[in-house]
Design a protein around this motif. Structure first.
Motif, PDB file in Angstrom:
ATOM      1  N   TRP A 225       0.837  -1.199   0.000  1.00 27.61           N
ATOM      2  CA  TRP A 225       0.000   0.000   0.000  1.00 27.61           C
ATOM      3  C   TRP A 225       0.876   1.255   0.000  1.00 27.61           C
ATOM      4  O   TRP A 225       1.604   1.505   0.964  1.00 27.61           O
ATOM      5  N   ALA A 226       0.827   1.995  -1.108  1.00 28.30           N
ATOM      6  CA  ALA A 226       1.541   3.272  -1.236  1.00 28.30           C
ATOM      7  C   ALA A 226       3.005   3.129  -0.845  1.00 28.30           C
ATOM      8  O   ALA A 226       3.563   3.971  -0.133  1.00 28.30           O
ATOM      9  N   HIS A 232       3.401   7.421  -4.531  1.00 27.50           N
ATOM     10  CA  HIS A 232       2.457   6.815  -3.576  1.00 27.50           C
ATOM     11  C   HIS A 232       1.561   5.748  -4.215  1.00 27.50           C
ATOM     12  O   HIS A 232       0.487   5.449  -3.692  1.00 27.50           O
ATOM     13  N   LYS A 233       2.004   5.188  -5.322  1.00 26.10           N
ATOM     14  CA  LYS A 233       1.245   4.107  -5.936  1.00 26.10           C
ATOM     15  C   LYS A 233       1.647   2.769  -5.316  1.00 26.10           C
ATOM     16  O   LYS A 233       2.750   2.620  -4.780  1.00 26.10           O
ATOM     17  N   THR A 256      -3.460   3.729 -10.446  1.00 25.25           N
ATOM     18  CA  THR A 256      -3.963   4.857  -9.669  1.00 25.25           C
ATOM     19  C   THR A 256      -3.571   4.696  -8.198  1.00 25.25           C
ATOM     20  O   THR A 256      -3.229   3.601  -7.748  1.00 25.25           O
ATOM     21  N   VAL A 257      -3.640   5.795  -7.459  1.00 25.78           N
ATOM     22  CA  VAL A 257      -3.312   5.785  -6.042  1.00 25.78           C
ATOM     23  C   VAL A 257      -4.507   5.276  -5.244  1.00 25.78           C
ATOM     24  O   VAL A 257      -5.638   5.728  -5.437  1.00 25.78           O
ATOM     25  N   ALA A 258      -4.255   4.317  -4.359  1.00 25.32           N
ATOM     26  CA  ALA A 258      -5.313   3.770  -3.509  1.00 25.32           C
ATOM     27  C   ALA A 258      -5.393   4.561  -2.209  1.00 25.32           C
ATOM     28  O   ALA A 258      -4.371   4.964  -1.645  1.00 25.32           O
ATOM     29  N   CYS A 259      -6.612   4.767  -1.731  1.00 22.77           N
ATOM     30  CA  CYS A 259      -6.822   5.566  -0.519  1.00 22.77           C
ATOM     31  C   CYS A 259      -6.781   4.736   0.751  1.00 22.77           C
ATOM     32  O   CYS A 259      -6.785   5.293   1.850  1.00 22.77           O
ATOM     33  N   SER A 260      -6.773   3.407   0.643  1.00 18.68           N
ATOM     34  CA  SER A 260      -6.723   2.558   1.820  1.00 18.68           C
ATOM     35  C   SER A 260      -6.124   1.214   1.446  1.00 18.68           C
ATOM     36  O   SER A 260      -6.060   0.854   0.262  1.00 18.68           O
ATOM     37  N   SER A 261      -5.694   0.472   2.462  1.00 17.40           N
ATOM     38  CA  SER A 261      -5.131  -0.856   2.209  1.00 17.40           C
ATOM     39  C   SER A 261      -6.187  -1.817   1.683  1.00 17.40           C
ATOM     40  O   SER A 261      -5.897  -2.727   0.904  1.00 17.40           O
ATOM     41  N   GLU A 263      -8.712  -0.944  -0.261  1.00 15.97           N
ATOM     42  CA  GLU A 263      -8.907  -0.616  -1.678  1.00 15.97           C
ATOM     43  C   GLU A 263      -7.806  -1.201  -2.543  1.00 15.97           C
ATOM     44  O   GLU A 263      -8.071  -1.719  -3.636  1.00 15.97           O
TER      45      GLU A 263
END
Length: 354
Positions: A225-226, A232-233, A256-261, A263
């Motif tokens: 994750w990030a 931060h991908k 794309t960048v994920a907003c949570s683990s 996701e």
């Protein structure tokens, strides 16, 4: 040109079903390959018979022939010899730079010669081996210093890419190295040398293909994750098994960048399901008649694919927790054992085709 996934898939089927495998070499293949028109090929008579199968793995002038009947293989080779200058090399032992070592109940695909050649090119034949391809301490520089010989970096990173054909344990690390090919730094060069030292200590590892009674496809997926501090991908990876044999794997950044683990894990599962199982992977197998081959040998009642995971919090509340699998020690196991994650799993059975 045959793809590595096709080679691993058909070798897995051949070992599991006891097919005869022969290797051929065509002399002057380029001289015989001048075609001014489009050529269409049709499956030979007898293909519809579920008990008789013959398949060609062709890469320029190197060919592997597989058939459920050894006499048919011999007859086919004799017919080819009437039209082309063919050298029958018998049971395959070295194909596309890959050593094929026959074992009890299967075979081992090894690139030991290729590994030694890479070490020689890098001037690291006598380097000190390490047991992990990546250091446990993350190296960071306040100021990035460009590496003095980026051509050498690109050459060695590209060479390591082909090594992942039989070494899935290197896929993640080589993927990281290749992300910096455009402008490698001294830190990237240190990371590459670390991978080379790991290769030095694992020359005996390869991909084992064993006899399997199951033709089910199982896919395992996992994601960080990030993890990239620059964009931060996240990075996702998957491994696809045919029965007990590993036939396909990949690591790559998500788009794309994920907003949570949570996701990022769902994105990883969706990627393997849509693009590799339901999408390009099955379309590719169908176009090569491999899907029909799997259907011929498997009992597929056409159920819906099922996904299981032990990392997503949403799934934890609905399914029983699966036991954790201890980390494999690369020095005591084969590559296939080191690359068999138990994080996200998709059980997939191919649908029937008419």
């Amino acid at each position: 040109m045959v793809k590595p996934t096709t080679v691993r898939l058909l070798l897995s089927l051949a070992v599991s079903r006891g097919w005869s495998i022969r290797q051929l070499d065509i002399h002057n293949a380029f001289l015989n390959g001048q075609l001014a028109e489009t050529v269409y090929m049709r499956q030979p008579p007898g293909y519809e018979d579920k008990l008789l199968h013959n398949y060609f793995l062709v890469y320029v002038d190197d060919i592997l022939i597989m058939d459920s009947d050894s006499d048919r293989v011999t007859t086919l080779i004799d017919k080819l010899a009437l039209e082309l200058k063919v050298r029958d090399m018998g049971v395959p032992s070295f194909f596309l730079g890959i050593e094929i070592v026959l074992l009890s109940g299967g075979m081992l695909l090894s690139q030991q010669r290729y590994m030694k050649d890479i070490l020689k090119r890098a001037g690291m034949v006598d380097c000190k081996p390490v047991i992990t391809p990546v250091s446990s301490v993350k190296i960071t520089d306040d100021v990035a210093v460009p590496y003095a010989d980026p051509t050498q970096y690109r050459s060695l990173a590209g060479a390591l890419q082909y090594l992942t054909v039989t070494r899935p344990d290197l896929s993640y690390d080589v993927n990281l190295l290749c992300q910096h090919m455009h402008a490698p730094t001294t830190t990237d060069w240190v990371s590459l040398k670390r991978v080379m030292r790991y290769v030095k200590g694992t020359l005996n590892l390869g991909l084992r293909i064993s006899r399997s009674t199951s033709m089910d496809i199982h896919a395992y997926s996992d994601s960080d994750w990030a993890d990239d501090p620059n964009d931060h991908k996240s990075t996702s990876g998957f491994a696809v098994f045919l029965g007990s044999n590993l036939i396909s794997w990949i690591f790559r950044k998500q788009r794309t960048v994920a907003c949570s683990s949570t996701e990022v894990e769902y994105k990883g599962l969706a990627d393997i399901y849509m693009q590799k199982l339901h999408g390009s992977f099955l379309c590719y197998m169908k176009s090569a008649s491999l899907l029909r081959l799997l259907l011929d040998y498997g009992d597929y009642p056409n159920p819906s694919p099922k996904a299981k995971t032990n990392t997503l919090s949403a799934a934890r509340s609905q399914e029983p927790q699966q036991p954790a699998v201890p980390a494999a020690n690369p020095s005591t196991c084969s590559s296939v054992e080191a690359a068999n994650p138990a994080s996200n799993k998709i059980n997939f059975r191919p649908p029937q085709v008419s």
